[in-house]
Design a protein around this motif. Structure first.
Motif, PDB file in Angstrom:
ATOM      1  N   ILE A  83       0.817  -1.164  -0.120  1.00 33.69           N
ATOM      2  CA  ILE A  83       0.149   0.079   0.087  1.00 33.69           C
ATOM      3  C   ILE A  83       0.674   1.295   0.139  1.00 33.69           C
ATOM      4  CG2 ILE A  83      -1.731   1.250   1.351  1.00 33.69           C
ATOM      5  CD1 ILE A  83      -2.817  -1.320   2.307  1.00 33.69           C
ATOM      6  N   VAL A 124       5.935  -1.184  15.947  1.00 29.75           N
ATOM      7  CA  VAL A 124       5.918  -0.412  14.621  1.00 29.75           C
ATOM      8  C   VAL A 124       4.495  -0.119  14.368  1.00 29.75           C
ATOM      9  CG1 VAL A 124       6.051  -0.860  11.782  1.00 29.75           C
ATOM     10  CG2 VAL A 124       7.693  -1.868  13.388  1.00 29.75           C
ATOM     11  N   ALA A 134       3.381   2.238   7.285  1.00 29.46           N
ATOM     12  CA  ALA A 134       4.244   1.013   7.574  1.00 29.46           C
ATOM     13  C   ALA A 134       3.590   0.239   8.566  1.00 29.46           C
ATOM     14  CB  ALA A 134       5.587   1.515   8.108  1.00 29.46           C
ATOM     15  N   GLY A 135       3.855  -1.009   8.418  1.00 32.15           N
ATOM     16  CA  GLY A 135       3.074  -2.006   9.535  1.00 32.15           C
ATOM     17  C   GLY A 135       3.732  -3.173   9.111  1.00 32.15           C
ATOM     18  N   PRO A 160       2.319  -8.026  -0.477  1.00 32.88           N
ATOM     19  CA  PRO A 160       3.408  -9.028   0.109  1.00 32.88           C
ATOM     20  C   PRO A 160       2.900  -9.469   1.619  1.00 32.88           C
ATOM     21  CG  PRO A 160       4.561  -7.508  -1.040  1.00 32.88           C
ATOM     22  CD  PRO A 160       3.327  -7.036  -1.188  1.00 32.88           C
TER      23      PRO A 160
HETATM   24  P1  NAD Z   1       3.602  -4.840   3.169  1.00 34.78           P
HETATM   25  O1  NAD Z   1       4.477  -5.882   3.874  1.00 34.78           O
HETATM   26  O2  NAD Z   1       3.476  -4.881   1.720  1.00 34.78           O
HETATM   27  O3  NAD Z   1       4.457  -3.275   3.465  1.00 34.78           O
HETATM   28  C1  NAD Z   1       4.398  -2.978   4.561  1.00 34.78           C
HETATM   29  C2  NAD Z   1       5.908  -2.002   4.577  1.00 34.78           C
HETATM   30  O4  NAD Z   1       6.255  -1.542   5.999  1.00 34.78           O
HETATM   31  C3  NAD Z   1       7.100  -2.876   4.103  1.00 34.78           C
HETATM   32  O5  NAD Z   1       7.642  -2.202   3.055  1.00 34.78           O
HETATM   33  C4  NAD Z   1       7.858  -2.912   5.293  1.00 34.78           C
HETATM   34  O6  NAD Z   1       9.329  -2.851   5.272  1.00 34.78           O
HETATM   35  C5  NAD Z   1       7.537  -1.689   5.988  1.00 34.78           C
HETATM   36  N1  NAD Z   1       7.866  -1.853   7.516  1.00 34.78           N
HETATM   37  C6  NAD Z   1       7.643  -2.988   8.417  1.00 34.78           C
HETATM   38  N2  NAD Z   1       8.325  -2.825   9.400  1.00 34.78           N
HETATM   39  C7  NAD Z   1       9.019  -1.581   9.514  1.00 34.78           C
HETATM   40  C8  NAD Z   1       9.866  -0.948  10.545  1.00 34.78           C
HETATM   41  N3  NAD Z   1      10.079  -1.355  11.439  1.00 34.78           N
HETATM   42  N4  NAD Z   1      10.393   0.101  10.102  1.00 34.78           N
HETATM   43  C9  NAD Z   1      10.366   1.025   8.544  1.00 34.78           C
HETATM   44  N5  NAD Z   1       9.275   0.231   7.917  1.00 34.78           N
HETATM   45  C10 NAD Z   1       8.799  -0.889   8.150  1.00 34.78           C
HETATM   46  O7  NAD Z   1       2.316  -4.587   3.755  1.00 34.78           O
HETATM   47  P2  NAD Z   1       1.177  -3.820   3.215  1.00 34.78           P
HETATM   48  O8  NAD Z   1      -0.141  -4.705   3.114  1.00 34.78           O
HETATM   49  O9  NAD Z   1       1.309  -2.815   2.156  1.00 34.78           O
HETATM   50  O10 NAD Z   1       0.671  -2.992   4.672  1.00 34.78           O
HETATM   51  C11 NAD Z   1       0.641  -1.533   4.594  1.00 34.78           C
HETATM   52  C12 NAD Z   1       0.000  -1.183   5.845  1.00 34.78           C
HETATM   53  O11 NAD Z   1      -1.541  -1.458   5.773  1.00 34.78           O
HETATM   54  C13 NAD Z   1       0.083  -1.869   7.417  1.00 34.78           C
HETATM   55  O12 NAD Z   1       0.181  -1.025   8.256  1.00 34.78           O
HETATM   56  C14 NAD Z   1      -0.859  -3.088   7.182  1.00 34.78           C
HETATM   57  O13 NAD Z   1      -0.918  -3.295   8.711  1.00 34.78           O
HETATM   58  C15 NAD Z   1      -2.115  -2.308   6.872  1.00 34.78           C
HETATM   59  N6  NAD Z   1      -3.155  -3.141   6.221  1.00 34.78           N
HETATM   60  C16 NAD Z   1      -2.945  -4.074   5.166  1.00 34.78           C
HETATM   61  C17 NAD Z   1      -3.976  -5.051   5.013  1.00 34.78           C
HETATM   62  C18 NAD Z   1      -3.782  -5.996   3.777  1.00 34.78           C
HETATM   63  O14 NAD Z   1      -4.652  -6.626   3.556  1.00 34.78           O
HETATM   64  N7  NAD Z   1      -2.538  -5.937   3.053  1.00 34.78           N
HETATM   65  C19 NAD Z   1      -5.212  -4.697   5.427  1.00 34.78           C
HETATM   66  C20 NAD Z   1      -5.340  -3.733   6.440  1.00 34.78           C
HETATM   67  C21 NAD Z   1      -4.264  -2.938   6.616  1.00 34.78           C
END
Ligand code: NAD
Length: 258
Positions: free
Chosen positions: A13, A82, A70-71, A191
């Motif tokens: 995202i 985080v 980030a999460g 991912p």
């Molecule tokens: P993703 O894993 O593709 O991307 C998350 C990014 O956060 C990664 O690039 C990672 O390196 C970075 N990150 C993790 N730990 C970190 C740290 N300690 N310091 C700096 N950066 C860090 O996941 P995503 O699905 O794109 O998730 C983005 C956000 O959306 C997150 O907060 C996640 O919880 C939230 N979210 C995702 C979904 C889903 O279905 N994918 C649903 C609801 C919420």
């Protein structure tokens, strides 16, 4: 052009958001633990301090928007560090750089998982802002097996949503003309989720577990459009809203409760 900071910009995202904003001509400072303009570990105090230093340097001390994306979803204490403390540090510590903007905005990413029952002890530690207690409780949950560990993620996202509600109307945010809001995505193909939704069977199982009547699992760019609007000039009046972009999971789970 606007200057926006996007955390989590290396993947999913955050990456989609960075790309969308750049297509629209914005200057974007990407933040991540790897492959970013600002490489920091948001789970640590040192990483959070370095975030502010590096963003200040790169932006000349003035930014227009913060996207705290980030999460992590692993059942670990790092997820607590985080998702909650790293996200709040991103919002709070970059806020001083927003005050000179003509249209300052901030947005964070919660989750549809914030609707799942939380661990009350972890939730209380988070809402009290007690990182040491929260990390200790998360370590207990992690050690307690899969079912307890699974409570960690949703609890961090519920606490984050509540932090947004508690802070959006205060002098720091609304009082400084900064709309502060969050999005709560459902199941997005990134991912983070890819291992859970690889096969048609897995996607069906996910759809049974998480109701998504409107268009099902979706691409990160859909969330990026919403983040871009929330953090864009057009949004001057949304305050403390947690907007579910989830294909209807929230409506199915909460019914007509408002
Ligand atoms: P993703 O894993 O593709 O991307 C998350 C990014 O956060 C990664 O690039 C990672 O390196 C970075 N990150 C993790 N730990 C970190 C740290 N300690 N310091 C700096 N950066 C860090 O996941 P995503 O699905 O794109 O998730 C983005 C956000 O959306 C997150 O907060 C996640 O919880 C939230 N979210 C995702 C979904 C889903 O279905 N994918 C649903 C609801 C919420």
């Amino acid at each position: 052009p606007r200057t926006s900071v996007v955390t989590g910009s290396a993947s999913g995202i955050g990456k989609a958001t960075k790309e969308l904003l750049m297509e629209r001509g914005e200057t974007v400072i990407g933040v991540d633990i790897h492959d970013a303009d600002v490489v920091v570990d948001l789970s640590t105090a040192a990483g959070r301090a370095s975030l502010v230093e590096q963003v200040s340097d790169l932006s000349g001390g003035a930014i227009d928007a913060v996207h705290a994306v980030a999460g992590l979803a692993s059942p670990t204490a790092t997820t607590v560090a985080v998702n909650y403390f790293g996200t709040i540090a991103t919002l709070e510590d970059l806020r001083p750089l927003l005050v000179g903007s003509a249209a300052p905005r901030a947005v964070a990413v919660s989750s549809m998982a914030s609707l799942f029952p939380p661990d009350d002890i972890l939730l209380a530690a988070l809402l009290a802002g007690n990182e040491a207690d929260a990390l200790a409780r998360a370590a207990e949950l992690e050690a307690g097996g899969e079912e307890l560990g699974a409570l960690i993620y949703g609890t961090t996202k519920r606490a984050l949503a509540r932090w947004i509600r508690r802070n959006a109307a205060t002098d720091n945010w609304a009082g400084a003309s900064i709309p502060l809001n969050a999005v709560a995505p459902g199941v997005v193909d990134t991912p983070m989720t890819s291992d859970m939704i690889k096969t048609p069977q897995q996607r069906e199982a996910m759809a049974t577990m998480v109701p998504m009547p409107l268009n099902g699992i979706f691409e990160p760019r859909s969330v990026a459009y919403l983040l871009a609007w929330l953090a864009g000039e057009e949004n001057a009046h949304l305050c403390g809203q947690v907007i579910f972009i989830d294909g209807g999971s929230d409506v199915v789970i909460r019914g007509d409760a408002t």
